[in-house]
Design a protein around this motif. Structure first.
Motif, PDB file in Angstrom:
ATOM      1  N   THR A  44      43.125  28.512  41.084  1.00  0.00           N
ATOM      2  CA  THR A  44      41.797  29.022  41.554  1.00  0.00           C
ATOM      3  C   THR A  44      40.816  28.364  40.745  1.00  0.00           C
ATOM      4  O   THR A  44      39.560  27.999  41.434  1.00  0.00           O
ATOM      5  CB  THR A  44      41.380  30.390  41.123  1.00  0.00           C
ATOM      6  OG1 THR A  44      42.385  31.186  41.438  1.00  0.00           O
ATOM      7  CG2 THR A  44      39.995  31.260  42.003  1.00  0.00           C
ATOM      8  N   ARG A  63      37.352  39.477  51.531  1.00  0.00           N
ATOM      9  CA  ARG A  63      38.467  38.958  50.725  1.00  0.00           C
ATOM     10  C   ARG A  63      37.998  39.847  49.882  1.00  0.00           C
ATOM     11  O   ARG A  63      39.374  38.864  48.425  1.00  0.00           O
ATOM     12  CB  ARG A  63      37.765  37.633  50.646  1.00  0.00           C
ATOM     13  CG  ARG A  63      37.703  36.431  52.021  1.00  0.00           C
ATOM     14  CD  ARG A  63      36.856  35.213  51.685  1.00  0.00           C
ATOM     15  NE  ARG A  63      37.633  34.368  50.796  1.00  0.00           N
ATOM     16  CZ  ARG A  63      36.682  33.409  50.996  1.00  0.00           C
ATOM     17  NH1 ARG A  63      35.507  32.933  51.566  1.00  0.00           N
ATOM     18  NH2 ARG A  63      36.793  32.151  50.039  1.00  0.00           N
ATOM     19  N   SER A  64      38.359  41.014  49.520  1.00  0.00           N
ATOM     20  CA  SER A  64      38.402  41.368  48.235  1.00  0.00           C
ATOM     21  C   SER A  64      40.539  41.141  47.840  1.00  0.00           C
ATOM     22  O   SER A  64      40.555  41.762  47.041  1.00  0.00           O
ATOM     23  CB  SER A  64      38.381  43.024  48.455  1.00  0.00           C
ATOM     24  OG  SER A  64      39.505  43.835  49.904  1.00  0.00           O
ATOM     25  N   ALA A  65      41.600  40.829  48.701  1.00  0.00           N
ATOM     26  CA  ALA A  65      42.824  41.073  48.465  1.00  0.00           C
ATOM     27  C   ALA A  65      42.582  39.277  47.349  1.00  0.00           C
ATOM     28  O   ALA A  65      43.329  39.310  46.163  1.00  0.00           O
ATOM     29  CB  ALA A  65      43.373  40.517  49.663  1.00  0.00           C
ATOM     30  N   ALA A  66      42.126  38.586  47.758  1.00  0.00           N
ATOM     31  CA  ALA A  66      41.651  37.574  46.817  1.00  0.00           C
ATOM     32  C   ALA A  66      41.181  37.649  45.617  1.00  0.00           C
ATOM     33  O   ALA A  66      41.160  36.925  44.475  1.00  0.00           O
ATOM     34  CB  ALA A  66      40.383  36.701  47.423  1.00  0.00           C
ATOM     35  N   PHE A  67      40.247  38.873  45.363  1.00  0.00           N
ATOM     36  CA  PHE A  67      39.654  39.357  43.929  1.00  0.00           C
ATOM     37  C   PHE A  67      40.825  39.854  43.061  1.00  0.00           C
ATOM     38  O   PHE A  67      41.001  40.150  41.872  1.00  0.00           O
ATOM     39  CB  PHE A  67      38.675  40.231  44.645  1.00  0.00           C
ATOM     40  CG  PHE A  67      37.069  39.445  44.631  1.00  0.00           C
ATOM     41  CD1 PHE A  67      36.136  38.995  43.029  1.00  0.00           C
ATOM     42  CD2 PHE A  67      37.508  38.904  45.881  1.00  0.00           C
ATOM     43  CE1 PHE A  67      35.597  38.183  43.318  1.00  0.00           C
ATOM     44  CE2 PHE A  67      35.883  38.136  45.573  1.00  0.00           C
ATOM     45  CZ  PHE A  67      35.509  37.740  44.710  1.00  0.00           C
ATOM     46  N   THR A  79      32.002  32.557  47.989  1.00  0.00           N
ATOM     47  CA  THR A  79      32.995  33.224  47.287  1.00  0.00           C
ATOM     48  C   THR A  79      34.452  32.863  46.624  1.00  0.00           C
ATOM     49  O   THR A  79      34.108  33.351  45.548  1.00  0.00           O
ATOM     50  CB  THR A  79      34.180  34.079  48.352  1.00  0.00           C
ATOM     51  OG1 THR A  79      32.984  34.577  49.703  1.00  0.00           O
ATOM     52  CG2 THR A  79      35.275  35.087  48.462  1.00  0.00           C
ATOM     53  N   GLN A  80      34.112  31.734  46.878  1.00  0.00           N
ATOM     54  CA  GLN A  80      35.492  30.337  46.309  1.00  0.00           C
ATOM     55  C   GLN A  80      34.462  30.253  45.196  1.00  0.00           C
ATOM     56  O   GLN A  80      35.557  29.873  43.977  1.00  0.00           O
ATOM     57  CB  GLN A  80      35.858  29.362  47.235  1.00  0.00           C
ATOM     58  CG  GLN A  80      36.368  28.419  46.156  1.00  0.00           C
ATOM     59  CD  GLN A  80      36.808  26.953  46.932  1.00  0.00           C
ATOM     60  OE1 GLN A  80      35.513  26.367  48.046  1.00  0.00           O
ATOM     61  NE2 GLN A  80      37.846  26.509  47.624  1.00  0.00           N
ATOM     62  N   LEU A  93      35.252  33.133  42.892  1.00  0.00           N
ATOM     63  CA  LEU A  93      36.605  33.362  42.291  1.00  0.00           C
ATOM     64  C   LEU A  93      36.957  32.265  41.123  1.00  0.00           C
ATOM     65  O   LEU A  93      37.156  32.288  40.160  1.00  0.00           O
ATOM     66  CB  LEU A  93      37.928  33.560  43.074  1.00  0.00           C
ATOM     67  CG  LEU A  93      37.321  34.394  43.881  1.00  0.00           C
ATOM     68  CD1 LEU A  93      38.480  34.076  45.126  1.00  0.00           C
ATOM     69  CD2 LEU A  93      37.745  35.839  43.979  1.00  0.00           C
ATOM     70  N   THR A 110      48.274  30.936  38.644  1.00  0.00           N
ATOM     71  CA  THR A 110      47.012  31.114  39.981  1.00  0.00           C
ATOM     72  C   THR A 110      45.383  30.352  39.437  1.00  0.00           C
ATOM     73  O   THR A 110      44.442  30.572  39.958  1.00  0.00           O
ATOM     74  CB  THR A 110      46.593  32.880  39.808  1.00  0.00           C
ATOM     75  OG1 THR A 110      48.448  33.245  40.172  1.00  0.00           O
ATOM     76  CG2 THR A 110      46.016  33.708  40.294  1.00  0.00           C
ATOM     77  N   ALA A 163      44.033  39.621  43.264  1.00  0.00           N
ATOM     78  CA  ALA A 163      44.719  38.785  43.119  1.00  0.00           C
ATOM     79  C   ALA A 163      44.614  38.120  41.944  1.00  0.00           C
ATOM     80  O   ALA A 163      44.945  37.846  40.874  1.00  0.00           O
ATOM     81  CB  ALA A 163      45.090  37.329  44.134  1.00  0.00           C
ATOM     82  N   LEU A 164      43.276  37.465  42.410  1.00  0.00           N
ATOM     83  CA  LEU A 164      42.838  37.372  40.276  1.00  0.00           C
ATOM     84  C   LEU A 164      42.531  38.230  39.949  1.00  0.00           C
ATOM     85  O   LEU A 164      43.530  37.476  38.518  1.00  0.00           O
ATOM     86  CB  LEU A 164      41.049  36.306  40.722  1.00  0.00           C
ATOM     87  CG  LEU A 164      41.175  36.050  39.806  1.00  0.00           C
ATOM     88  CD1 LEU A 164      41.376  34.512  39.340  1.00  0.00           C
ATOM     89  CD2 LEU A 164      39.659  35.504  40.079  1.00  0.00           C
TER      90      LEU A 164
END
Ligand SMILES: [Zn+2]
Length: 187
Positions: free
Chosen positions: A97, A62-66, A123-124, A127, A93, A68-69
């Motif tokens: 999050t 889920r690197s895209a979520a990192f 993961t959640q 973030l 965001t 984006a954050l």
């Protein structure tokens, strides 16, 4: 197998370390330290001691979520640096999050304060922890200590821990002094 994180680490709070995963090499090339799952895994291992969950439990796919954050964190830190309000999109965001994973303050048996995250997904949790920390940083007393490194080509942020600190690291300080020396003697 986790490879060693190749980017700069400055022993800063997590939001600043995440900011600093976009960095420049000494040759001036821009690098993304969390560009894919393997890179993110290496970064998480490098900052493991600051994470609220064990680094290997985090889903690096889920690197895209990192990333984006990170966009929101960078936007918030740069707004704080410029003494401007955080742009609405970054604010949303960060808030969303943080809200995705409620937390509570716990009094531990040893008399210290602990933060407990009320979610199953590690993961959640990570973030959310970074979002929480970013909000605390830009609204707290240390926001005024935020700086961007003054060395030529360096794009890293840090918290100033003494009044005259102008660089993210001693090596950047040396480079900046050398550049000044060169400018004085070669013009
Ligand atoms: Zn620097």
């Amino acid at each position: 197998m986790t490879t060693r994180y190749p980017g700069p680490l400055r022993d800063q709070p997590l939001p600043i370390e995440l900011h600093n995963t976009l960095y420049a090499t000494t040759r001036g090339d821009r690098c993304d330290g969390i560009a894919d799952a393997a890179a993110l895994r290496a970064w998480l291992a490098a900052v493991a001691s600051d994470l609220p969950v064990p680094a290997p439990s985090i889903d690096a796919d889920r690197s895209a979520a990192f990333r984006a954050l990170r966009d929101a964190v960078r936007s918030a830190l740069h707004a704080a640096l410029d003494d401007k309000p955080v742009p609405p999109r970054a604010r949303r965001t960060l808030n969303d999050t943080a809200a995705a994973c409620p937390r509570s303050t716990q009094l531990a048996a040893d008399g210290t304060r602990r933060v407990r995250y009320h979610a199953e997904d590690p993961t959640q949790i990570v973030l959310a922890a970074i979002a929480h920390e970013t909000i605390a940083l830009v609204t707290g007393p240390r926001a005024r200590d935020l700086r961007l490194c003054g060395a030529p080509g360096c794009v890293l942020a840090f918290l100033k821990d003494h009044p005259r600190r102008a660089w993210c690291s001693p090596s950047c300080g040396n480079r900046a002094r050398q550049a000044r020396h060169y400018a004085r003697h070669h013009h």
